[in-house]
Scaffold this active site. Structure first.
Site, short mmCIF file in Angstrom:
data_model
loop_
_atom_site.label_atom_id
_atom_site.label_comp_id
_atom_site.label_asym_id
_atom_site.label_seq_id
_atom_site.Cartn_x
_atom_site.Cartn_y
_atom_site.Cartn_z
N GLY A 11 0.73 -1.09 0.07
CA GLY A 11 0.03 -0.13 -0.01
C GLY A 11 0.93 1.24 0.10
NE ARG A 72 -0.96 -4.93 -0.50
CZ ARG A 72 -1.66 -3.79 -0.38
NH1 ARG A 72 -2.83 -3.56 -1.00
NH2 ARG A 72 -1.29 -2.97 0.81
CG ASP A 103 4.22 -6.32 7.46
OD1 ASP A 103 3.62 -5.56 6.80
OD2 ASP A 103 3.70 -7.28 7.88
CB THR A 126 3.21 0.65 5.87
OG1 THR A 126 2.07 0.33 6.19
CG2 THR A 126 4.24 0.36 7.09
CG ASP A 128 -0.90 -0.74 7.64
OD1 ASP A 128 -2.02 0.01 7.59
OD2 ASP A 128 -0.92 -1.59 7.06
CG ASP A 130 2.30 -3.04 9.74
OD1 ASP A 130 3.22 -2.31 9.29
OD2 ASP A 130 1.48 -3.92 9.17
NE ARG A 172 -1.90 -4.70 5.65
CZ ARG A 172 -2.41 -5.27 4.26
NH1 ARG A 172 -2.94 -6.34 4.40
NH2 ARG A 172 -2.00 -4.55 3.11
N1 LIG Z 1 6.63 -13.70 2.68
C1 LIG Z 1 6.79 -13.11 1.48
N2 LIG Z 1 7.90 -13.61 0.54
C2 LIG Z 1 8.08 -12.93 -0.39
N3 LIG Z 1 7.62 -11.63 -0.66
C3 LIG Z 1 6.49 -11.17 -0.24
C4 LIG Z 1 5.97 -11.90 1.22
N4 LIG Z 1 5.22 -11.24 1.90
C5 LIG Z 1 4.97 -10.11 0.83
N5 LIG Z 1 5.60 -9.98 -0.21
C6 LIG Z 1 5.78 -9.08 -1.57
O1 LIG Z 1 5.59 -7.79 -0.75
C7 LIG Z 1 4.39 -7.19 -1.50
C8 LIG Z 1 3.66 -6.32 -0.55
O2 LIG Z 1 3.49 -6.99 0.61
P1 LIG Z 1 2.12 -6.55 1.54
O3 LIG Z 1 0.82 -6.42 0.53
O4 LIG Z 1 2.14 -7.20 2.89
O5 LIG Z 1 2.29 -4.95 1.73
P2 LIG Z 1 3.49 -4.21 2.89
O6 LIG Z 1 4.72 -4.14 2.02
O7 LIG Z 1 3.30 -4.97 4.12
O8 LIG Z 1 2.72 -2.76 2.77
P3 LIG Z 1 1.23 -2.38 3.43
O9 LIG Z 1 1.19 -3.16 4.47
O10 LIG Z 1 1.53 -0.94 3.95
O11 LIG Z 1 0.15 -2.41 2.31
C9 LIG Z 1 3.54 -8.43 -1.60
O12 LIG Z 1 2.59 -8.19 -2.94
C10 LIG Z 1 4.79 -9.45 -2.22
O13 LIG Z 1 4.95 -9.06 -3.60
O1 LIG Z 2 -5.37 -0.68 -0.81
P1 LIG Z 2 -5.85 -2.07 -0.49
O2 LIG Z 2 -5.38 -3.08 -1.38
O3 LIG Z 2 -7.29 -1.93 -0.21
O4 LIG Z 2 -5.52 -2.20 1.08
C1 LIG Z 2 -5.81 -1.92 2.25
C2 LIG Z 2 -4.91 -2.24 3.29
O5 LIG Z 2 -3.64 -1.51 3.06
C3 LIG Z 2 -3.41 -0.77 4.18
O6 LIG Z 2 -3.97 0.57 3.82
C4 LIG Z 2 -1.96 -0.59 4.14
O7 LIG Z 2 -1.26 -1.68 4.49
C5 LIG Z 2 -3.87 -1.17 5.22
O8 LIG Z 2 -4.06 -0.27 6.23
C6 LIG Z 2 -5.49 -1.70 4.66
O9 LIG Z 2 -5.88 -2.69 5.45
MG LIG Z 3 2.14 -4.58 5.83
#
Ligand SMILES: Nc1ncnc2c1ncn2[C@@H]1O[C@H](COP(=O)(O)OP(=O)(O)OP(=O)(O)O)[C@@H](O)[C@H]1O
Ligand SMILES: O=P(O)(O)OC[C@H]1O[C@](O)(CO)[C@@H](O)[C@@H]1O
Ligand SMILES: [Mg+2]
Length: 320
Positions: A11, A72, A103, A126, A128, A130, A172
């Site tokens: 995100g 993603r 994360d 992010t 979040d 987190d 989240r």
């Molecule tokens: N366990 C994992 N191993 C490898 N790549 C991963 C894994 N988890 C997530 N990713 C990669 O990172 C991308 C982003 O992860 P995620 O959707 O959890 O968002 P984020 O980076 O935590 O940010 P946010 O939570 O703010 O949306 C995933 O779409 C994937 O491409």
């Molecule tokens: O943009 P999307 O795919 O609807 O995801 C929403 C999620 O992404 C975030 O905005 C960032 O991780 C969370 O707070 C929320 O749960």
């Molecule tokens: Mg995340």
């Protein structure tokens, strides 16, 4: 000459652009060649890799979103997919990669370092909050302020109509946005995923507030708690105030980053480049007690436990 690339993933969050600008400028300053990757790991896999110039990052420090676009790609959990993406970077002779994301994105960066030796550095971006290893993630402060602005507005109309508002906020599985919005916004209650909340307690507080002559209630509900409409239905059985639900949604992810987020993004961006210059990888940067710190990427999820029980107690104590 060192070649580095930057991507944003997961995100989007306010301050990602500020971080892209800081990384690009710091790296060019140090004589490095900089590449941008569009659409996160998806673009890395599909070879959406291009030279990033000073002009590309000019005037973006105050812009929400990400000029590199974000995506993603669940398939990135597959080692074969990661191998193909890593091969694309190597084709350009890129050996350093700055990953701006949460994360999940840090997991991807961790594997790229462990499996392919790509010198990845994670910048926590992010809303979040987190991610362990940093007190604040880039974007969190801006999102928090958006929520506070919304709470002020809702208080006006809630008071006029003597209503109870349930305000659902993002985060989240993390309750930080909800908890600190409740404290800073003077809310009448808060529900976060880290602590079991009782609808009976919330109902009790509402009754007491009304008995004291208070005309409105704002209850902040973290999205990780569950379905806010169900919470409304349960609460409606226990109080006789008129209840409305406001789901703030993606408005929390847009707009200009606050000064705090811009300064944080810049400090972390510059440190990320220094680490690559020092030949390091597999690390994340963060801010802890006002200092820029570094940890292994895996620290981000292995040490995650951020709820502050004492702040939760403060929010509840002041809800009456
Ligand atoms: N366990 C994992 N191993 C490898 N790549 C991963 C894994 N988890 C997530 N990713 C990669 O990172 C991308 C982003 O992860 P995620 O959707 O959890 O968002 P984020 O980076 O935590 O940010 P946010 O939570 O703010 O949306 C995933 O779409 C994937 O491409
Ligand atoms: O943009 P999307 O795919 O609807 O995801 C929403 C999620 O992404 C975030 O905005 C960032 O991780 C969370 O707070 C929320 O749960
Ligand atoms: Mg995340």
């Amino acid at each position: 000459m060192k070649k580095i690339a930057i991507l944003t993933s997961g995100g989007d969050s306010q301050g990602m652009n500020t971080a892209i600008r800081a990384v690009t400028k710091a790296a060019i300053n140090k004589g490095m060649e900089v590449y941008g990757i569009r659409r996160g790991y998806k673009g890395m896999l599909e070879d959406q890799i291009f030279p990033l110039t000073l002009l590309d990052v000019s005037g973006i420090a105050d812009k929400g979103g990400t000029i590199l676009l974000s995506a993603r790609l669940p398939e990135f959990k597959d080692p074969e997919v990661r191998a193909k993406a890593a091969a694309n970077l190597k084709k350009y002779g890129i050996d350093g990669l700055v990953v701006i994301g949460g994360d999940g994105s840090f997991h991807g960066a961790h594997y790229l370092y462990e499996e392919h030796g790509i010198k990845t550095i994670g910048i926590p971006g992010t809303i979040d909050n987190d991610v362990a290893g940093t007190d604040y993630t880039v974007g969190y402060d801006t999102a928090l302020n958006i929520i506070l602005d919304a709470i002020s507005k809702l208080k006006d109309t809630a008071t006029s109509h003597e209503r109870t508002y349930l305000v659902e906020v993002m985060g989240r599985n993390c309750g930080d946005l909800a908890l600190y919005a409740a404290i800073a916004g003077g809310a009448s209650g808060v529900m976060i995923p880290e602590t079991e909340s009782s609808i009976d307690n919330i109902a009790d507080v509402i009754r007491k507030r009304r008995a004291e002559g208070k005309l409105y209630d704002i209850i902040v509900v973290a999205e990780g708690v569950g379905n806010v409409m169900q919470i409304k239905d349960e609460l409606a059985k226990k109080v006789d105030t008129s209840i409305r639900v406001t789901i703030l949604g993606h408005i929390q992810r847009g707009g200009a980053p606050t000064a705090f987020d811009r300064i944080l993004a810049t400090r972390l961006g510059v440190r990320a480049v220094e680490l690559i210059e020092e030949g390091k990888g597999g690390l994340m940067v963060g801010i802890q007690s006002e200092e820029v710190t570094t940890h292994k990427l895996s620290y981000a999820w292995e040490n995650y436990s951020k709820t502050s029980a004492s702040d939760y107690a403060i929010a509840n104590m002041l809800s009456l």
